[in-house]
Design an enzyme around this catalytic site. Structure first.
Site, PDB file in Angstrom:
ATOM      1  N   CYS A  52       0.517   5.865  -0.561  1.00  0.00           N
ATOM      2  CA  CYS A  52      -0.127   6.835  -1.064  1.00  0.00           C
ATOM      3  C   CYS A  52      -0.119   7.259  -2.344  1.00  0.00           C
ATOM      4  O   CYS A  52       0.774   6.858  -3.244  1.00  0.00           O
ATOM      5  CB  CYS A  52      -0.060   8.046  -0.259  1.00  0.00           C
ATOM      6  SG  CYS A  52       1.947   8.558  -0.558  1.00  0.00           S
TER       7      CYS A  52
ATOM      8  N   ARG B 109      13.095   0.100  -0.868  1.00  0.00           N
ATOM      9  CA  ARG B 109      13.661   0.386  -2.261  1.00  0.00           C
ATOM     10  C   ARG B 109      14.545  -0.156  -3.034  1.00  0.00           C
ATOM     11  O   ARG B 109      15.538   0.134  -3.469  1.00  0.00           O
ATOM     12  CB  ARG B 109      14.266   1.849  -1.717  1.00  0.00           C
ATOM     13  CG  ARG B 109      14.378   2.962  -3.166  1.00  0.00           C
ATOM     14  CD  ARG B 109      14.860   4.237  -2.738  1.00  0.00           C
ATOM     15  NE  ARG B 109      16.021   4.384  -1.996  1.00  0.00           N
ATOM     16  CZ  ARG B 109      17.400   4.087  -2.457  1.00  0.00           C
ATOM     17  NH1 ARG B 109      17.402   3.883  -3.696  1.00  0.00           N
ATOM     18  NH2 ARG B 109      18.303   4.074  -1.425  1.00  0.00           N
TER      19      ARG B 109
ATOM     20  N   PRO C  16       0.738  -1.001  -0.115  1.00  0.00           N
ATOM     21  CA  PRO C  16      -0.030  -0.260   0.223  1.00  0.00           C
ATOM     22  C   PRO C  16       1.016   1.278  -0.147  1.00  0.00           C
ATOM     23  O   PRO C  16       2.002   1.333   0.743  1.00  0.00           O
ATOM     24  CB  PRO C  16      -0.932  -0.117   1.202  1.00  0.00           C
ATOM     25  CG  PRO C  16      -0.721  -1.551   1.524  1.00  0.00           C
ATOM     26  CD  PRO C  16       0.371  -2.094   1.092  1.00  0.00           C
TER      27      PRO C  16
ATOM     28  N   ASP D 142      13.599  23.465 -18.023  1.00  0.00           N
ATOM     29  CA  ASP D 142      14.094  24.596 -17.024  1.00  0.00           C
ATOM     30  C   ASP D 142      14.317  25.735 -18.146  1.00  0.00           C
ATOM     31  O   ASP D 142      14.305  27.011 -17.718  1.00  0.00           O
ATOM     32  CB  ASP D 142      15.520  24.351 -16.613  1.00  0.00           C
ATOM     33  CG  ASP D 142      15.102  23.342 -15.430  1.00  0.00           C
ATOM     34  OD1 ASP D 142      14.055  23.101 -15.154  1.00  0.00           O
ATOM     35  OD2 ASP D 142      16.247  22.793 -14.776  1.00  0.00           O
TER      36      ASP D 142
ATOM     37  N   CYS E 293      14.484  10.135  -4.618  1.00  0.00           N
ATOM     38  CA  CYS E 293      14.296  11.427  -4.247  1.00  0.00           C
ATOM     39  C   CYS E 293      12.958  11.755  -3.600  1.00  0.00           C
ATOM     40  O   CYS E 293      12.742  12.938  -2.932  1.00  0.00           O
ATOM     41  CB  CYS E 293      14.142  12.149  -5.794  1.00  0.00           C
ATOM     42  SG  CYS E 293      12.784  11.922  -6.712  1.00  0.00           S
TER      43      CYS E 293
ATOM     44  N   HIS F 292       2.621   2.701  11.932  1.00  0.00           N
ATOM     45  CA  HIS F 292       2.701   4.088  11.462  1.00  0.00           C
ATOM     46  C   HIS F 292       2.061   5.136  12.263  1.00  0.00           C
ATOM     47  O   HIS F 292       1.385   6.218  11.930  1.00  0.00           O
ATOM     48  CB  HIS F 292       2.296   4.263  10.065  1.00  0.00           C
ATOM     49  CG  HIS F 292       3.171   3.700   9.132  1.00  0.00           C
ATOM     50  ND1 HIS F 292       2.886   2.819   8.061  1.00  0.00           N
ATOM     51  CD2 HIS F 292       4.563   3.638   9.263  1.00  0.00           C
ATOM     52  CE1 HIS F 292       4.001   2.363   7.275  1.00  0.00           C
ATOM     53  NE2 HIS F 292       4.972   2.543   8.029  1.00  0.00           N
TER      54      HIS F 292
ATOM     55  N   TYR G 199      -1.111   4.968  13.585  1.00  0.00           N
ATOM     56  CA  TYR G 199      -2.587   5.012  13.429  1.00  0.00           C
ATOM     57  C   TYR G 199      -3.223   4.161  14.718  1.00  0.00           C
ATOM     58  O   TYR G 199      -2.564   3.843  15.385  1.00  0.00           O
ATOM     59  CB  TYR G 199      -3.255   4.512  12.183  1.00  0.00           C
ATOM     60  CG  TYR G 199      -2.657   5.274  11.113  1.00  0.00           C
ATOM     61  CD1 TYR G 199      -3.287   6.370  10.637  1.00  0.00           C
ATOM     62  CD2 TYR G 199      -1.267   4.984  10.288  1.00  0.00           C
ATOM     63  CE1 TYR G 199      -2.835   7.362   9.678  1.00  0.00           C
ATOM     64  CE2 TYR G 199      -0.800   5.914   9.179  1.00  0.00           C
ATOM     65  CZ  TYR G 199      -1.584   7.001   8.992  1.00  0.00           C
ATOM     66  OH  TYR G 199      -1.342   7.891   7.999  1.00  0.00           O
TER      67      TYR G 199
ATOM     68  N   ARG H 154      -0.355  -5.157   8.580  1.00  0.00           N
ATOM     69  CA  ARG H 154       1.030  -4.357   8.634  1.00  0.00           C
ATOM     70  C   ARG H 154       1.283  -3.735   9.869  1.00  0.00           C
ATOM     71  O   ARG H 154       0.577  -3.252  10.746  1.00  0.00           O
ATOM     72  CB  ARG H 154       0.490  -2.890   7.714  1.00  0.00           C
ATOM     73  CG  ARG H 154       1.560  -2.219   6.995  1.00  0.00           C
ATOM     74  CD  ARG H 154       1.274  -1.331   6.115  1.00  0.00           C
ATOM     75  NE  ARG H 154       2.366  -1.307   5.099  1.00  0.00           N
ATOM     76  CZ  ARG H 154       2.240  -0.066   4.296  1.00  0.00           C
ATOM     77  NH1 ARG H 154       1.429   0.801   4.095  1.00  0.00           N
ATOM     78  NH2 ARG H 154       3.385   0.052   3.140  1.00  0.00           N
TER      79      ARG H 154
ATOM     80  N   ALA I  20       6.944   0.278  -3.068  1.00  0.00           N
ATOM     81  CA  ALA I  20       6.076   1.304  -3.419  1.00  0.00           C
ATOM     82  C   ALA I  20       6.752   2.035  -4.510  1.00  0.00           C
ATOM     83  O   ALA I  20       6.578   2.011  -5.590  1.00  0.00           O
ATOM     84  CB  ALA I  20       5.772   2.255  -2.187  1.00  0.00           C
TER      85      ALA I  20
END
Length: 686
Positions: A30, A298, A28, A648, A347, A172, A174, A222, A320
């Protein structure tokens, strides 16, 4: 076909009553779309399923109006009217053989309910954990029964919507983690005190969910590997109650999704956090349960992914950000096309969508969130409309993306770069501390361009308007970038800064990246508020300068808060001994003293300084574009069919915007695009 070292990643995994076709698991995350933009959401998730992900989940999904998180956009399953939007997603995900999952969420004291105005509910009368001036109501037994019912009803709606997997969200910060924690749970009833009591609500909701849907849907939990709330050094977890909690819960769900409470490390920037950073936290979890375990890191290297499975760290490779950067990452690994993977650069520009309440974007993948509203696909381009030739001037992120995308469309492309080095600002910034992986933006595109015989790259080819007309392309795109300004012009000095002495030693990030460095006492003045000011300050401190970072904002790197940069950047600077001076607007510099005024009172103070680095605004390098428009041969029916400035050179912005500009130019060239209404809106009226 010979065996691949990555075959293990394509083994099916049983998750309760359902089976994932492989080990690639989009956890999951966002999207900035959620319930507000259901079609953008559904098509974005579909592309990941098409790209080979075995499981594709929603972001957190609120089960009741008392868990309203706006302006952070979540999915919702408040009532039956929400089912249709989710069914569109599950149908699209299933069409590609993937499982669809939904992460149900009870927010507790993290919710302010700014939209619904419902009273937040939690284990106690807690302050708002997201910094809003609201406190939660301590839940009584009636509230707890309501919360259980809301969660169960949402799970049943998820079943109707066609989901294969449903989450119980217990981390997290919650609601459920607020009950688990000794820090936030001070209750004296059956839901507080002893561990068995603090775990009770989580156990009941897992059991409720299993009872409602467990015969046909998998139930995942989770959960944080740091049940004491964290607090240790990065990569060095502090023992908490995790093992004891697993002793009570280990076999209840069908899958454990393990992370940590610290978002800034779990989804840490590559500037501060390496790949597979959560392994020290997750490594022992599989020994505590027989159920499959997934976590994130990652993961961009197939070798790292396969190693995690072989060594028994994980059963499923959670992702993610890598799934955002390249939705087709699994298929590319399976097909042996590792060089075609768009690797996440870490990033966190994707995460800004959550904080800003808008569809997520990606530096590497300009099609992210544009799958439905623009009809863009990350692996397919619209075909060329003619045999016209295109000249692109400038091989920075915009020019490289435009050349790559136009080449895939089939156009004959000439890419001219004034210097020997390709990559523009990406190459320059990748030399700064922590930004090495920025170079992936350049490297991926150069690898793809090398495969295209219809794209030619010309280095050391600075062009004049006359030379452009001599080349005689059909279309010209100017992507010559921008330079950092030396006059102090910026968001807090729209008239520039008049008090900069003409002989004062003033530097910009362009000087720093070119190796021209100040010495001695240096003030870095940051009116950009993203990462550049803090990175430059770090570099100069590492070079031995006495550095003061000054900003007119109340905090360092204010926009970096949206990428989880600000906290770690400030900590890094303080550890290095950089002095921080906030709410100070630069007034003057004469080569010996920097004079600044308080942003609020105007009261002036002085700081001794030998050099000043201005990190303010940038100036587009659009001279060639203007020269072409003024050239005698340039007419409406002249030899050039179109001239454009992009990236740019047109409007300086973030690297993701530069890549997007190059991609949009390539998509739109000679295409039928309604310039007055380029987007389909996703507003739904019921």
């Amino acid at each position: 076909m010979s065996a691949s070292p990555f075959d293990i990643l394509f083994e099916p995994v049983q998750i309760g009553p359902v089976t994932a076709k492989n080990r690639f698991y989009q956890v999951p995350h966002c999207t900035g779309s959620g319930a507000l933009r259901p079609r953008i959401q559904a098509h974005m998730r579909e592309v990941k399923a098409e790209g080979g992900w075995g499981v594709v989940n929603t972001e957190y999904c609120s089960v009741h109006p008392s868990s309203d998180d706006l302006p952070y956009v979540s999915a919702t399953l408040w009532d039956d009217r929400d089912i249709k939007a989710h069914a569109e997603m599950t149908e699209k995900v299933h069409a590609h053989g993937a499982l669809a999952g939904v992460e149900l969420m009870l927010g507790g004291a993290r919710m302010a309910n700014l939209d619904t105005r419902e009273v937040p509910l939690s284990a106690g009368n807690l302050p708002n954990l997201a910094g809003n001036p609201f406190q939660s109501r301590a839940m009584d037994l009636s509230d707890i029964r309501d919360a259980r019912r809301w969660h169960r009803d949402a799970a049943l709606r998820a079943k109707t919507a066609g989901f294969d997997l449903v989450y119980v969200y217990a981390t997290h910060g919650y609601l459920l983690s607020q009950f688990l924690s000794k820090t936030t749970n001070h209750r004296g009833d059956a839901y507080g005190g002893a561990l068995e009591n603090r775990v009770r609500l989580l156990r009941e909701i897992i059991e409720d969910t299993k009872d409602a849907v467990g015969d046909t849907m998998a139930v995942a939990v989770r959960f944080s590997a740091e049940t004491n709330g964290g607090g240790g050094a990065d990569g060095a977890p502090i023992p908490g109650e995790t093992e004891d909690m697993f002793g009570l819960l280990a076999e209840l769900p069908d899958l454990w999704d393990i992370n940590i409470e610290d978002y800034s490390y779990e989804m840490g920037l590559s500037r501060f956090t390496p790949e597979a950073a959560l392994e020290p936290y997750v490594a022992g979890i599989k020994s505590l349960t027989s159920k499959p375990v997934v976590s994130v890191g990652r993961f961009t290297s197939p070798d790292t992914m396969a190693s995690q499975v072989r060594r028994g760290v994980l059963d499923l490779i959670g992702a993610a950000r890598p799934s955002i950067a390249d939705p087709f990452l699994p298929n590319k690994i399976r097909e042996g096309r590792l060089e075609d993977i768009r690797e996440c650069i870490g990033c966190n520009i994707c995460y800004t969508g959550d904080g800003k309440g808008v569809p997520i974007r990606c530096t590497q993948n300009p099609t992210m969130s544009e799958e439905w509203r623009r009809g863009w696909h990350p692996e397919r381009m619209n075909a060329k409309r003619s045999d016209d030739t295109v000249l692109i001037v400038g091989a920075g992120p915009t020019g490289l993306e435009a050349a790559h995308a136009l080449g895939k469309r089939g156009y004959n492309v000439m890419l001219a770069e004034a210097t020997r080095v390709l990559g523009g600002r990406v190459t320059q910034e990748a030399r700064l501390p922590g930004l090495t992986q920025w170079a992936r933006v350049r490297d991926y595109r150069l690898q793809q361009i090398d495969k295209l015989p219809n794209v030619e790259v010309f280095r050391e080819s600075a062009l004049t308007a006359e030379q452009v007309f001599e080349i005689a392309p059909d279309h010209v795109a100017i992507a010559t970038g921008a330079t950092w300004r030396r006059d102090g012009y910026g968001a807090n000095a729209l008239a520039g800064i008049a008090g900069l002495g003409p002989a004062a030693p003033i530097f910009t990030p362009d000087d720093i990246m070119a190796g021209r460095l100040p010495e001695g006492r240096v003030v870095v003045y940051d009116d950009d508020h993203y990462y550049m000011g803090t990175v430059v300050a770090e570099l100069l401190r590492l070079k031995g300068c006495a550095v003061t970072l000054m900003t007119p904002e109340d905090l360092v790197s204010t926009w970096g808060a949206y990428t989880y940069d600000r906290w770690r950047a400030q900590a890094r600077l303080l550890e290095l001994g950089v002095q921080l001076s906030v709410a100070r607007s630069l007034r003057s510099f004469d080569g010996a003293r920097v004079v600044s005024g308080c942003t609020y009172t105007g009261r002036e103070t002085e700081v001794a300084a030998d050099d000043l680095v201005l990190v303010t605004a940038r100036q587009p390098k659009d001279a060639l574009y203007r020269q072409i428009l003024e050239y005698p041969l340039h007419t409406s029916d002249g030899p050039l069919k179109s001239v454009a400035k992009i990236g740019d050179c047109d409007a300086p912005a973030i690297i993701a915007a530069a890549v997007f500009a190059g991609h949009r130019y390539a998509r739109a060239l000679e295409a039928d695009v309604d310039r007055d209404a380029p987007l389909r809106h996703d507003r739904v009226y019921s």
